[in-house]
Design an enzyme around this catalytic site. Structure first.
Site, PDB file in Angstrom:
ATOM      1  N   ASP A  98       8.727 -66.200 -23.266  1.00  0.00           N
ATOM      2  CA  ASP A  98       8.337 -65.450 -24.351  1.00  0.00           C
ATOM      3  C   ASP A  98       6.785 -65.790 -24.908  1.00  0.00           C
ATOM      4  OD1 ASP A  98       7.959 -63.647 -27.441  1.00  0.00           O
ATOM      5  OD2 ASP A  98      10.785 -63.842 -27.576  1.00  0.00           O
ATOM      6  N   ASP A 200       4.552 -61.355 -27.821  1.00  0.00           N
ATOM      7  CA  ASP A 200       4.933 -61.815 -29.185  1.00  0.00           C
ATOM      8  C   ASP A 200       3.732 -60.588 -30.059  1.00  0.00           C
ATOM      9  OD1 ASP A 200       6.988 -62.058 -31.104  1.00  0.00           O
ATOM     10  OD2 ASP A 200       5.474 -62.908 -32.026  1.00  0.00           O
ATOM     11  N   GLU A 265       5.330 -56.480 -26.972  1.00  0.00           N
ATOM     12  CA  GLU A 265       6.001 -56.044 -28.606  1.00  0.00           C
ATOM     13  C   GLU A 265       5.016 -55.026 -29.502  1.00  0.00           C
ATOM     14  OE1 GLU A 265       8.201 -57.698 -32.441  1.00  0.00           O
ATOM     15  OE2 GLU A 265       6.540 -59.199 -31.655  1.00  0.00           O
ATOM     16  N   HIS A 338      16.649 -58.989 -30.943  1.00  0.00           N
ATOM     17  CA  HIS A 338      17.021 -60.046 -32.155  1.00  0.00           C
ATOM     18  C   HIS A 338      16.494 -60.219 -33.225  1.00  0.00           C
ATOM     19  CE1 HIS A 338      12.669 -61.207 -30.475  1.00  0.00           C
ATOM     20  NE2 HIS A 338      13.094 -61.674 -31.633  1.00  0.00           N
ATOM     21  N   ASP A 339      15.687 -58.761 -33.228  1.00  0.00           N
ATOM     22  CA  ASP A 339      14.839 -58.462 -34.567  1.00  0.00           C
ATOM     23  C   ASP A 339      16.025 -57.267 -35.607  1.00  0.00           C
ATOM     24  OD1 ASP A 339      13.136 -60.137 -34.556  1.00  0.00           O
ATOM     25  OD2 ASP A 339      12.270 -58.784 -33.541  1.00  0.00           O
TER      26      ASP A 339
HETATM   27  C1  NOJ Z   1       8.426 -61.063 -33.934  1.00  0.00           C
HETATM   28  C2  NOJ Z   1       9.983 -61.909 -33.103  1.00  0.00           C
HETATM   29  O1  NOJ Z   1      10.416 -60.994 -32.672  1.00  0.00           O
HETATM   30  C3  NOJ Z   1      10.527 -61.912 -34.235  1.00  0.00           C
HETATM   31  O2  NOJ Z   1      11.722 -62.081 -33.876  1.00  0.00           O
HETATM   32  C4  NOJ Z   1       9.591 -63.255 -34.992  1.00  0.00           C
HETATM   33  O3  NOJ Z   1       9.598 -63.483 -36.002  1.00  0.00           O
HETATM   34  C5  NOJ Z   1       7.922 -62.155 -34.907  1.00  0.00           C
HETATM   35  N1  NOJ Z   1       7.690 -61.666 -34.192  1.00  0.00           N
HETATM   36  C6  NOJ Z   1       6.809 -63.223 -35.505  1.00  0.00           C
HETATM   37  O4  NOJ Z   1       6.534 -64.369 -34.139  1.00  0.00           O
END
Ligand code: NOJ
Ligand code: CA
Length: 564
Positions: A98, A200, A265, A338-339
């Protein structure tokens, strides 16, 4: 489309903290991942994405990095990581890390040096701005709540920008010296043998340097910073003076020379701009197809979001997305990470959860055009976890709870919203067996174990021929079979039966070959009059396919694939 080495691979996301704990301290780790590599290989995963494993104070579970060149001792050592790189390679698999470079941790030496000397070299690594009339420089609200500006420690009127938590100061990409530091670090990891990165929050790199206020959108008089980011991406298109400057430099300096795979992302990228981001010379190899799975999101707090994904809205969004990609690029298709809450809970009403519905979802994900990405536990149908308020760990869940109350929701509503949507739902320990703590490891896990683990776990599903896990194996085998890999990778995508509610169907074609996927994504039996004929049913989730003349009788959540 130019062929690339990563085309046709299956991605799998590992959240190291929650995957497998090898030493009984309650935290998943790299040796734990090593122990499970054969399991992942057997499942059909090719490319593993590790969520951050770098040294971190863990305010945002590793997305706040205090040293870009190491491994957090909680996860193991750099040697463990080297071993993981070697062992994945040995198995014909790939490892990606990541890349979190929109921000670092407030404990990173760069930030500490900026605090000590704001006008020195490292002050220039961050966005430091004077406040206005005793207030922050503008009214931007951070994504994790409260102002996006925090006073620099020891200063009266000097603030730093943080899009996320205040412990995650944003890095100043306008500064060439900072960019050089980042490129050096990225190349250092690529030279070590990783195959690439998940990028990210990558479209957040470009800030609105006018620092103008946003129209307020909440009771706090602030405006969501993502609106400002979205404006920057819309306004500053191309490589002139916008985000493209940073992204193409990163690509040319690091990714191209290593032939690295990258998955962004990337939010706020309009369909017209997709080719710039992921076309042949795009900034990234691919990006997550989030636009296809966000129709349930309504407001700024979880309790306003829809309880479940509307299957027809989802289908429509997938079709729109696929049309935008035409044949110049692949997106990375996902239903969970994971989000997000667990897909089995978001896409499927509780009373309809079961083998048929979970496998239908799996089939629709994997057989679309694009690169399929699974998230740990998805392959056994892991679900949301019943949490009490004090059991949550995630800072953004707790922020969302507070924001719900401020927006006039009751405590019950706020809690219920968090229970449905919290990121912690997907972060509970992987359920390996019916043993204590789901076989995650000897110690007390860092986050609650989902109490349904005696029923939903790997060991049990290994032993059961007709399990969700074995279906995933069969599905990925089918995807990668000699006969169908080519068409399932490169075949065109064309929607079918669009007007039929809760019928999710599409055609994949390559040369003379045609495959048709038909799925009844509903809990009731459906009758479908076929518009086209087929000669063979080649894949199903439920065994009996009943056809009477030109009519197909589809069981609840039945998915079939036919060949012409
Ligand atoms: C996206 C990540 O997937 C998330 O888990 C994180 O809190 C934020 N970016 C900040 O890095
Ligand atoms: Ca451990």
């Amino acid at each position: 489309m130019k062929r690339e080495w990563w085309h046709g691979l299956v991605g799998y996301q590992i959240y190291p903290r929650s995957f497998y704990d090898s030493n009984g301290d309650g935290i998943g780790d790299l040796p734990g991942i090593l122990k499970k590599l054969d399991y992942l290989k057997g499942l059909g995963a090719d490319l593993l994405w590790l969520s951050p494993m770098y040294p971190s104070p863990m305010v945002d579970n590793g997305y706040d990095i205090s040293d870009y060149y190491g491994v957090d001792p909680r996860f193991g050592t750099l040697e463990d990581l080297d071993r993981l790189i070697a062992e994945t390679k040995k198995r014909g698999m790939y490892l990606i890390l990541d890349l979190v470079v929109n921000h670092c941790s407030d404990q990173h030496p760069w930030f500490q040096s900026a605090v000590a000397d704001p006008s020195g070299k490292y002050g220039g690594y961050f966005y430091l701005k004077e406040g206005k009339d005793g207030q922050p420089p503008n009214n931007w609200r951070s994504l994790f709540g409260g102002s996006a500006w925090e006073k620099l420690p020891g200063q009266d009127n000097l603030y730093y920008l943080h899009i996320f938590a205040k412990q995650q100061p944003d890095l100043n990409w306008e500064n060439p010296a900072l960019r050089e530091e980042i490129y050096r670090m990225v190349n250092w990891w690529l030279d070590r043998g990783i195959a690439g990165f998940r990028l990210d929050a990558i479209t957040n790199l470009k800030k609105d340097l006018t620092w103008e206020d946003l129209p307020p959108d909440g009771p706090d008089g602030m405006g969501n910073i993502s609106e400002s980011i979205a404006r920057m991406i819309r306004r500053d298109g191309g490589t002139r003076n916008g985000i493209g400057v940073f992204l193409s430099e990163l690509r040319e300096r690091c990714f191209v020379p290593h032939d690295a795979f990258t998955v962004g992302e990337a939010s706020h990228v309009s369909p017209e701009r997709l080719s710039e981001f992921i076309g042949e010379d795009g900034y990234f190899s691919t990006m997550f197809a989030f636009d296809a799975i966000n129709s349930h999101i309504r407001g700024v707090c979880y309790c306003e979001d829809d309880r479940h994904m509307d299957p027809d809205a989802w289908k429509r969004d997938v079709f729109v997305n696929q049309a935008a990609l035409k044949d110049f690029a692949f997106e990375a298709n996902v239903v969970e990470n994971h989000d997000r809450p667990r897909a089995a809970s978001l896409f499927i009403p509780e009373e309809e959860y079961g083998f048929a519905s979970v496998t239908a979802l799996a089939g629709l994900l994997v057989l679309q055009r694009g690169m399929p990405f699974l998230y740990q536990g998805q392959e056994i149908g892991m679900t949301n976890c019943p949490f009490e308020l004090e059991e949550f760990d995630d800072l953004s869940t707790l922020d969302n709870y507070r924001f719900s109350l401020k927006s006039g929701h009751s405590k019950e509503e706020a809690l219920e919203g968090c229970a449905r949507m919290s990121r912690d739902n997907s972060r509970t320990p992987m359920q390996w067996s019916a043993e204590e703590n789901a076989g995650f490891g000897g110690g007390r896990p860092w986050l609650k174990v989902n109490p349904n683990y005696p029923r939903i776990n790997v060991a049990r599903q290994e032993a059961e021929y007709g399990s969700i896990l074995n279906f995933y194996r069969r599905l990925l085998n089918f995807y990668k079979s000699e006969e169908y890999h080519e068409i399932l990778t490169y075949g065109d995508f064309e929607p079918l039966y669009e007007d039929q509610e809760k019928i999710f169907s599409f055609r994949r074609t390559l040369g003379e070959k045609t495959l048709t996927v038909i799925c009844n994504f509903s809990g009731s039996e459906r009758f479908l009059s076929l518009k086209e004929d087929y000669s063979e049913v080649i894949f199903v989730n439920l065994p009996q396919v009943t056809r009477i003349g030109d009519n197909l009788i589809l069981h609840p959540f039945q998915l079939i694939v036919t060949e012409k």
